[in-house]
Design a protein around this motif. Structure first.
Motif, PDB file in Angstrom:
ATOM      1  N   ALA A 175       0.831  -1.203   0.000  1.00  0.00           N
ATOM      2  CA  ALA A 175       0.000   0.000   0.000  1.00  0.00           C
ATOM      3  C   ALA A 175       0.863   1.249   0.000  1.00  0.00           C
ATOM      4  O   ALA A 175       1.987   1.261   0.504  1.00  0.00           O
ATOM      5  CB  ALA A 175      -0.924   0.006   1.216  1.00  0.00           C
ATOM      6  N   SER A 176       0.303   2.288  -0.588  1.00  0.00           N
ATOM      7  CA  SER A 176       0.905   3.624  -0.546  1.00  0.00           C
ATOM      8  C   SER A 176      -0.172   4.604  -0.103  1.00  0.00           C
ATOM      9  O   SER A 176      -1.354   4.394  -0.343  1.00  0.00           O
ATOM     10  CB  SER A 176       1.443   4.035  -1.918  1.00  0.00           C
ATOM     11  OG  SER A 176       2.488   3.189  -2.345  1.00  0.00           O
ATOM     12  N   LEU A 204       1.411   0.226   9.829  1.00  0.00           N
ATOM     13  CA  LEU A 204       1.982   1.128   8.838  1.00  0.00           C
ATOM     14  C   LEU A 204       3.505   1.119   8.854  1.00  0.00           C
ATOM     15  O   LEU A 204       4.135   1.790   8.036  1.00  0.00           O
ATOM     16  CB  LEU A 204       1.488   2.561   9.086  1.00  0.00           C
ATOM     17  CG  LEU A 204      -0.027   2.757   9.066  1.00  0.00           C
ATOM     18  CD1 LEU A 204      -0.374   4.204   9.369  1.00  0.00           C
ATOM     19  CD2 LEU A 204      -0.613   2.349   7.726  1.00  0.00           C
ATOM     20  N   TYR A 209       4.257  -0.373   3.489  1.00  0.00           N
ATOM     21  CA  TYR A 209       3.549   0.899   3.341  1.00  0.00           C
ATOM     22  C   TYR A 209       4.544   1.998   2.981  1.00  0.00           C
ATOM     23  O   TYR A 209       5.585   2.142   3.622  1.00  0.00           O
ATOM     24  CB  TYR A 209       2.831   1.283   4.641  1.00  0.00           C
ATOM     25  CG  TYR A 209       1.563   0.506   4.900  1.00  0.00           C
ATOM     26  CD1 TYR A 209       0.326   1.033   4.570  1.00  0.00           C
ATOM     27  CD2 TYR A 209       1.612  -0.768   5.464  1.00  0.00           C
ATOM     28  CE1 TYR A 209      -0.845   0.315   4.806  1.00  0.00           C
ATOM     29  CE2 TYR A 209       0.454  -1.491   5.704  1.00  0.00           C
ATOM     30  CZ  TYR A 209      -0.765  -0.947   5.374  1.00  0.00           C
ATOM     31  OH  TYR A 209      -1.910  -1.656   5.595  1.00  0.00           O
ATOM     32  N   ARG A 242       9.230   5.335   4.088  1.00  0.00           N
ATOM     33  CA  ARG A 242       8.787   4.273   4.982  1.00  0.00           C
ATOM     34  C   ARG A 242       8.953   4.714   6.432  1.00  0.00           C
ATOM     35  O   ARG A 242       9.794   5.556   6.732  1.00  0.00           O
ATOM     36  CB  ARG A 242       9.607   3.000   4.761  1.00  0.00           C
ATOM     37  CG  ARG A 242       8.992   1.990   3.800  1.00  0.00           C
ATOM     38  CD  ARG A 242       9.053   2.431   2.373  1.00  0.00           C
ATOM     39  NE  ARG A 242       8.533   1.387   1.481  1.00  0.00           N
ATOM     40  CZ  ARG A 242       8.434   1.519   0.174  1.00  0.00           C
ATOM     41  NH1 ARG A 242       8.809   2.652  -0.426  1.00  0.00           N
ATOM     42  NH2 ARG A 242       7.955   0.541  -0.561  1.00  0.00           N
TER      43      ARG A 242
END
Length: 490
Positions: A175-176, A204, A209, A242
């Motif tokens: 995911a972004s 997260l 992510y 990140r």
């Protein structure tokens, strides 16, 4: 070839993405602009099924699902059901819903939340400046607003009230998040939430992510189509920052209180723990209120952590009654419930045989600061002091779902002679520091009695993070300031 599936905010359709889709196609990608079923009886599951059907038809090996605002809910549901067909999910100006959450939880407009609690007919679209209730209009032109007005359609109620259902498929999809910084938090604030917020934010952390920022409001596909297209291409490639916690992260759940305290026993009554001092007779009392939101399954609960036990025992050592409370602030929509828990705890505390019911102080920390609004607006005569440590005193970006009732900067007009002791961290998170400055401006305007205890090099939660002489001196000074007021003469 990368295929972008673009799912927009409530009331919108594929037309919202025209400028972005055109640029993505010029860059060599495919772009699918989704217009969801507008049937009045459609639910979130209906929109998710439509996306699943679309995924099954797309042959491109790299399919990226982009969810904007409400659109992240059907995107997550579809990705969970077809993880093998999704290369990445992109959150665009969107919240972080979990299994069981309806989209309504993230709706910023309080009147909409109230309406959908009693009316199941489709929600009419906003008009003109009303769109600001769904997100910042920063960067939008008059033509952009006119286009929203012209093309928007009613939103089926069940799409906002039906819970999101997720299994474990989504765990396999990277995911972004594209953080629109004129509309919500930036990456630094997200990192703060990861470090200090509910455990659910810990997902997260790590390579799964990535975070990118865009200096835009809630509608970047209209205000910044070229920039958004570029950011989406970067997100699809896995670019972005990140978040890493590090092994050395201090925690108020593990580190002992920074001042030496005796092991005073406590008495537990429901959500309230009371730490009476030695001796006899009734004494002034201070109720310590933790911040939040905190996860409902957090262990230990806040009152059982060294931070709050330490404060309560320190007060008991000085001859006052210390008390702690576990309130139920588990989400931004829980402030009213938490306020009820605190009111009940204060009632129980005032009835305790060791407590002088007319000499009470309330000491609130961090995200609990918004709970101060009720006590500022109409302070009872027995409340002798209100203390606030590194508090949130307004609604930072992304906190708009908090009920309007909880706005300390507005409530301070009613504070009258109630003394306020404010412990301010010099290295506070910028989004939180802004709310403190707004509160202080209002306090000056209304002549409120505010004493500031500054910790210039302290961070949010400095008692655990910055165990320095300056931190210890600040705690001692703040405690003395509170006790002076709660024990003072009439």
């Amino acid at each position: 070839m990368t295929a972008f599936v673009l799912v927009g905010e409530a009331f919108t359709g594929g037309w919202l993405w025209d400028g972005v889709a055109e640029r993505l196609r010029k860059a060599g990608a495919q772009a699918y602009q989704v217009t969801s079923d507008g049937d009045p009886e459609a639910g979130l599951g209906t929109h998710a099924e439509e996306l699943v059907a679309l995924l099954d038809r797309i042959a491109d090996p790299e399919t990226v699902l982009v969810g904007h605002g409400y659109g992240i809910h059907p995107v997550l549901a579809a990705a969970d059901r077809r993880p093998e067909r999704v290369a990445r999910v992109v959150y665009l100006a969107a919240g972080l819903p979990s299994d069981g959450d309806p989209a309504l939880l993230l709706v910023r407009d309080e009147t909409v939340r109230e309406r959908l609690g009693r009316d199941t007919t489709p929600l009419p679209p906003p008009r003109g400046e009303e769109w600001a209730n769904w997100g910042s209009l920063d960067g939008l032109s008059a033509d952009d607003l006119a286009r929203l007005d012209r093309l928007a359609v009613p939103q089926p109620a069940r799409t906002l009230t039906e819970p999101l259902r997720l299994g474990d498929g989504l765990d396999r999809v990277p995911a972004s998040a594209v953080m629109c910084t004129a509309d919500g938090p930036d990456v630094d604030v997200v990192e703060m939430l990861v470090r200090t917020g509910p455990p659910r934010f810990r997902k997260l952390v790590g390579p799964g992510y990535a975070f990118l920022e865009l200096p835009a409001g809630h509608w970047p596909m209209l205000s910044h189509p070229a920039e958004l297209a570029d950011v989406l291409v970067r997100a699809a490639a896995g670019e972005g920052r990140r978040i890493s916690l590090g092994e050395e992260r201090p925690s108020d759940e593990k580190r002992e209180f920074l001042l030496d305290t005796a092991e005073y026993p406590y008495e537990r009554s429901g959500r309230l723990d009371v730490y009476p001092p030695d001796g006899e007779g009734r004494r002034p009392a201070v109720l310590f209120v933790h911040g939040g939101p905190v996860d409902a399954d957090r262990a230990p609960t806040p009152r059982d952590t060294p931070l709050y036990r330490g404060y309560a025992r320190y007060l008991a050592g000085l001859g006052a009654v210390g008390a702690t409370v576990d309130h139920r602030l588990h989400a931004l929509t829980d402030y009213a419930r938490a306020a009820g828990d605190i009111a009940q705890a204060l009632e129980t505390l005032r009835a305790h045989p060791r407590v002088d019911p007319d000499r009470i102080a309330l000491w609130i920390f961090s995200g609990g600061g918004l709970l101060a609004a009720d006590w500022l607006a109409a302070p009872p005569p027995w409340l002798r002091c209100l203390a606030l440590s590194y508090p949130v005193l307004g609604t930072p970006p992304g906190w708009e779902t908090v009920e309007r009732r909880f706005r300390p900067a507005a409530a301070v007009a009613g504070a009258g002679a109630l003394p306020v002791v404010l412990v301010r961290a010099g290295r506070e998170h910028p989004a939180f520091a802004t709310t403190v400055e707004e509160f202080l401006t209002a306090a000056v305007k209304h002549g409120a009695d505010v004493e500031i205890v500054d910790v210039p090099d302290g961070r949010h939660g400095f008692e655990a993070l910055d165990r320095t002489d300056a931190s210890r001196e600040a705690v001692v000074r703040a405690v003395r300031a509170v006790l002076d007021r709660v024990t003072g003469a009439e």
